[in-house]
Design a protein around this motif. Sequence first.
Motif, PDB file in Angstrom:
ATOM      1  N   THR A 151       0.819  -1.204   0.000  1.00  0.00           N
ATOM      2  CA  THR A 151       0.000   0.000   0.000  1.00  0.00           C
ATOM      3  C   THR A 151       0.860   1.264   0.000  1.00  0.00           C
ATOM      4  OG1 THR A 151      -0.117   0.046   2.420  1.00  0.00           O
ATOM      5  CG2 THR A 151      -1.846  -1.167   1.255  1.00  0.00           C
ATOM      6  N   TYR A 152       0.239   2.368  -0.360  1.00  0.00           N
ATOM      7  CA  TYR A 152       0.901   3.668  -0.398  1.00  0.00           C
ATOM      8  C   TYR A 152       1.410   4.038   0.992  1.00  0.00           C
ATOM      9  CZ  TYR A 152       1.541   8.614  -1.691  1.00  0.00           C
ATOM     10  OH  TYR A 152       2.061   9.865  -1.944  1.00  0.00           O
ATOM     11  N   LYS A 153       2.698   4.299   1.087  1.00  0.00           N
ATOM     12  CA  LYS A 153       3.377   4.621   2.348  1.00  0.00           C
ATOM     13  C   LYS A 153       3.188   3.526   3.400  1.00  0.00           C
ATOM     14  CE  LYS A 153       3.460   9.641   1.753  1.00  0.00           C
ATOM     15  NZ  LYS A 153       4.912   9.697   1.515  1.00  0.00           N
ATOM     16  N   ASN A 154       2.931   2.299   2.920  1.00  0.00           N
ATOM     17  CA  ASN A 154       2.812   1.122   3.797  1.00  0.00           C
ATOM     18  C   ASN A 154       1.738   1.283   4.873  1.00  0.00           C
ATOM     19  OD1 ASN A 154       4.953  -0.400   2.555  1.00  0.00           O
ATOM     20  ND2 ASN A 154       6.405   0.958   3.578  1.00  0.00           N
ATOM     21  N   ARG A 155       0.656   1.968   4.528  1.00  0.00           N
ATOM     22  CA  ARG A 155      -0.426   2.152   5.491  1.00  0.00           C
ATOM     23  C   ARG A 155      -1.265   0.882   5.595  1.00  0.00           C
ATOM     24  NH1 ARG A 155       0.988   6.402   8.591  1.00  0.00           N
ATOM     25  NH2 ARG A 155       1.232   8.329   7.395  1.00  0.00           N
ATOM     26  N   PRO A 156      -1.559   0.411   6.816  1.00  0.00           N
ATOM     27  CA  PRO A 156      -2.460  -0.741   6.957  1.00  0.00           C
ATOM     28  C   PRO A 156      -3.834  -0.418   6.380  1.00  0.00           C
ATOM     29  CG  PRO A 156      -1.324  -0.261   9.027  1.00  0.00           C
ATOM     30  CD  PRO A 156      -1.054   0.894   8.114  1.00  0.00           C
ATOM     31  N   ASN A 157      -4.408  -1.388   5.670  1.00  0.00           N
ATOM     32  CA  ASN A 157      -5.743  -1.206   5.095  1.00  0.00           C
ATOM     33  C   ASN A 157      -5.778   0.011   4.174  1.00  0.00           C
ATOM     34  OD1 ASN A 157      -8.446  -2.321   5.051  1.00  0.00           O
ATOM     35  ND2 ASN A 157      -9.126  -0.471   6.075  1.00  0.00           N
ATOM     36  N   GLY A 158      -4.670   0.231   3.444  1.00  0.00           N
ATOM     37  CA  GLY A 158      -4.491   1.491   2.748  1.00  0.00           C
ATOM     38  C   GLY A 158      -4.797   1.483   1.267  1.00  0.00           C
ATOM     39  N   ALA A 159      -4.170   2.418   0.558  1.00  0.00           N
ATOM     40  CA  ALA A 159      -4.461   2.699  -0.844  1.00  0.00           C
ATOM     41  C   ALA A 159      -3.481   1.977  -1.767  1.00  0.00           C
ATOM     42  CB  ALA A 159      -4.388   4.203  -1.099  1.00  0.00           C
ATOM     43  N   ARG A 160      -3.955   1.665  -2.980  1.00  0.00           N
ATOM     44  CA  ARG A 160      -3.084   1.115  -4.017  1.00  0.00           C
ATOM     45  C   ARG A 160      -1.996   2.117  -4.362  1.00  0.00           C
ATOM     46  NH1 ARG A 160      -6.222  -1.346  -9.146  1.00  0.00           N
ATOM     47  NH2 ARG A 160      -4.342  -0.461 -10.076  1.00  0.00           N
ATOM     48  N   ILE A 161      -0.772   1.627  -4.524  1.00  0.00           N
ATOM     49  CA  ILE A 161       0.351   2.526  -4.762  1.00  0.00           C
ATOM     50  C   ILE A 161       0.199   3.271  -6.085  1.00  0.00           C
ATOM     51  CG2 ILE A 161       2.831   2.608  -5.229  1.00  0.00           C
ATOM     52  CD1 ILE A 161       3.209   0.382  -3.201  1.00  0.00           C
ATOM     53  N   ASP A 162      -0.181   2.573  -7.164  1.00  0.00           N
ATOM     54  CA  ASP A 162      -0.207   3.224  -8.479  1.00  0.00           C
ATOM     55  C   ASP A 162      -1.261   4.320  -8.551  1.00  0.00           C
ATOM     56  OD1 ASP A 162      -2.228   1.354  -8.258  1.00  0.00           O
ATOM     57  OD2 ASP A 162      -1.997   0.545 -10.284  1.00  0.00           O
ATOM     58  N   ILE A 163      -2.473   4.035  -8.075  1.00  0.00           N
ATOM     59  CA  ILE A 163      -3.532   5.042  -8.130  1.00  0.00           C
ATOM     60  C   ILE A 163      -3.244   6.175  -7.151  1.00  0.00           C
ATOM     61  CG2 ILE A 163      -5.987   5.457  -7.747  1.00  0.00           C
ATOM     62  CD1 ILE A 163      -6.562   2.671  -8.733  1.00  0.00           C
ATOM     63  N   ALA A 164      -2.766   5.830  -5.963  1.00  0.00           N
ATOM     64  CA  ALA A 164      -2.459   6.862  -4.970  1.00  0.00           C
ATOM     65  C   ALA A 164      -1.364   7.797  -5.468  1.00  0.00           C
ATOM     66  CB  ALA A 164      -2.042   6.211  -3.654  1.00  0.00           C
ATOM     67  N   GLN A 165      -0.339   7.242  -6.116  1.00  0.00           N
ATOM     68  CA  GLN A 165       0.750   8.081  -6.609  1.00  0.00           C
ATOM     69  C   GLN A 165       0.275   8.982  -7.742  1.00  0.00           C
ATOM     70  OE1 GLN A 165       3.970   8.277  -5.215  1.00  0.00           O
ATOM     71  NE2 GLN A 165       3.774  10.143  -6.442  1.00  0.00           N
ATOM     72  N   ALA A 166      -0.590   8.450  -8.615  1.00  0.00           N
ATOM     73  CA  ALA A 166      -1.142   9.285  -9.686  1.00  0.00           C
ATOM     74  C   ALA A 166      -1.947  10.441  -9.106  1.00  0.00           C
ATOM     75  CB  ALA A 166      -2.014   8.434 -10.608  1.00  0.00           C
ATOM     76  N   PHE A 167      -2.678  10.155  -8.043  1.00  0.00           N
ATOM     77  CA  PHE A 167      -3.449  11.198  -7.371  1.00  0.00           C
ATOM     78  C   PHE A 167      -2.512  12.220  -6.734  1.00  0.00           C
ATOM     79  CE2 PHE A 167      -7.954  11.615  -6.123  1.00  0.00           C
ATOM     80  CZ  PHE A 167      -7.875  12.754  -5.331  1.00  0.00           C
ATOM     81  N   ALA A 168      -1.460  11.742  -6.064  1.00  0.00           N
ATOM     82  CA  ALA A 168      -0.511  12.642  -5.408  1.00  0.00           C
ATOM     83  C   ALA A 168       0.208  13.526  -6.416  1.00  0.00           C
ATOM     84  CB  ALA A 168       0.502  11.829  -4.600  1.00  0.00           C
ATOM     85  N   ASP A 169       0.483  12.985  -7.613  1.00  0.00           N
ATOM     86  CA  ASP A 169       1.191  13.757  -8.639  1.00  0.00           C
ATOM     87  C   ASP A 169       0.381  14.950  -9.134  1.00  0.00           C
ATOM     88  OD1 ASP A 169       3.334  12.057  -8.445  1.00  0.00           O
ATOM     89  OD2 ASP A 169       2.804  10.854 -10.205  1.00  0.00           O
ATOM     90  N   LEU A 170      -0.927  14.935  -8.913  1.00  0.00           N
ATOM     91  CA  LEU A 170      -1.749  16.091  -9.259  1.00  0.00           C
ATOM     92  C   LEU A 170      -1.474  17.277  -8.337  1.00  0.00           C
ATOM     93  CD1 LEU A 170      -5.198  14.326  -9.835  1.00  0.00           C
ATOM     94  CD2 LEU A 170      -3.644  15.181 -11.596  1.00  0.00           C
ATOM     95  N   LYS A 171      -0.883  16.990  -7.172  1.00  0.00           N
ATOM     96  CA  LYS A 171      -0.575  18.012  -6.164  1.00  0.00           C
ATOM     97  C   LYS A 171      -1.795  18.862  -5.812  1.00  0.00           C
ATOM     98  CE  LYS A 171       4.364  18.383  -7.172  1.00  0.00           C
ATOM     99  NZ  LYS A 171       4.434  17.171  -7.987  1.00  0.00           N
ATOM    100  N   PRO A 172      -2.901  18.220  -5.437  1.00  0.00           N
ATOM    101  CA  PRO A 172      -4.085  19.012  -5.073  1.00  0.00           C
ATOM    102  C   PRO A 172      -3.851  19.775  -3.775  1.00  0.00           C
ATOM    103  CG  PRO A 172      -4.428  16.700  -4.525  1.00  0.00           C
ATOM    104  CD  PRO A 172      -3.119  16.772  -5.264  1.00  0.00           C
ATOM    105  N   GLY A 173      -4.302  21.023  -3.741  1.00  0.00           N
ATOM    106  CA  GLY A 173      -4.188  21.799  -2.512  1.00  0.00           C
ATOM    107  C   GLY A 173      -5.142  21.308  -1.446  1.00  0.00           C
TER     108      GLY A 173
END
Length: 340
Positions: free
Chosen positions: A192-214
């Motif tokens: 998972t993204y940042k190794n969070r338990p019960n967390g987010a998929r790395i690929d989708i989470a990283q794509a979301f993070a790359d948007l840099k939403p405020g």
Amino acid sequence: MLVMESTALLLIGVIACFSINVSFDLPSANENIDNVVSLNIENANIGQIILPTMHGAILETNINRDDDGGIYAELIYNRAFQGSISLDGWSLFWQGSIAASTIVPLSSALPVQLRYALITNSTLTSDFRNSGFYGMNIQARNYTARFFYRPLSGAYVASGKLNIGFSNSSGQIIYGSKGDFEFNLISCFSPTYKNRPNGARIDIAQAFADLKPGYVRLPGGRRGTWTGYDTKGFGLIELLTFVVDIGATPVLAVYVEYSLDRKAVPPDQLQPYIDEVIKELDFLTASASNNRMGALRVRLDRSQPFDIKYVGIGNEDWIDPASSSYNHRWSAFYNALSQK
């Protein structure tokens, strides 16, 4: 020669101002027209600063399957048979049988389990499989599998272990061993993204993070017209942890009792729903030492309160009958929440 000096040029979208000199040299009859116009940037000054909270994104966690099969890293579809008494997504391999059972449930929250039975005189290996959400993208990495199981009368597990693995051909997970058992809450996670338990998929989470939403507005609100089963496994704690992990500011949207199906609670009956929102905010922000909702958050492994600065009161307030009563709804919620 015509000279225009110190002209301010506003670049829309970039929001920057430049002080420039533009010179127009009128060519003579024998002069080449090239290099007639020159642009000299004397200095570049930063224009108006746009706050990070002026741009962001929305996580709509209320449509059909919600986060299941998307940003939620859970691979198993229908992992706890919660939507209905159904084995949708599960199938038998070779001999034996599988069935939904409600006898001696795992808990009141998980009343249905999968009963897996082998034919007594079978000489073939038998397993049951899960299809995942439109298949599973299996890669060479570690996966975490967890489940509850109960041997039934006469069942046994060779060497005290169940066999768990991936099938070679289709990418479907196989669970099983010889004997008759009941299974529930069958789960398998990729990293998972940042190794969070019960967390987010790395690929989708990283794509979301790359948007840099405020900011990120969440969590939507699953009421009214939307259909489909969802686990709600990617809950408030997981959603807000993800927003914090990508460096965005959370905007918590709350339901003010009107829906897309045009059903609405009368304005004079809103207090129980206002109380529900207050409990939600207490759960996310209150100290565990003097608030029972804050203590509940700690019991769910989130000791640090979340920093909730913004609350979105309602959504799509143009829908009748909300359009004629939103002012009252907004005031009722605002007056109560502003006291927090």
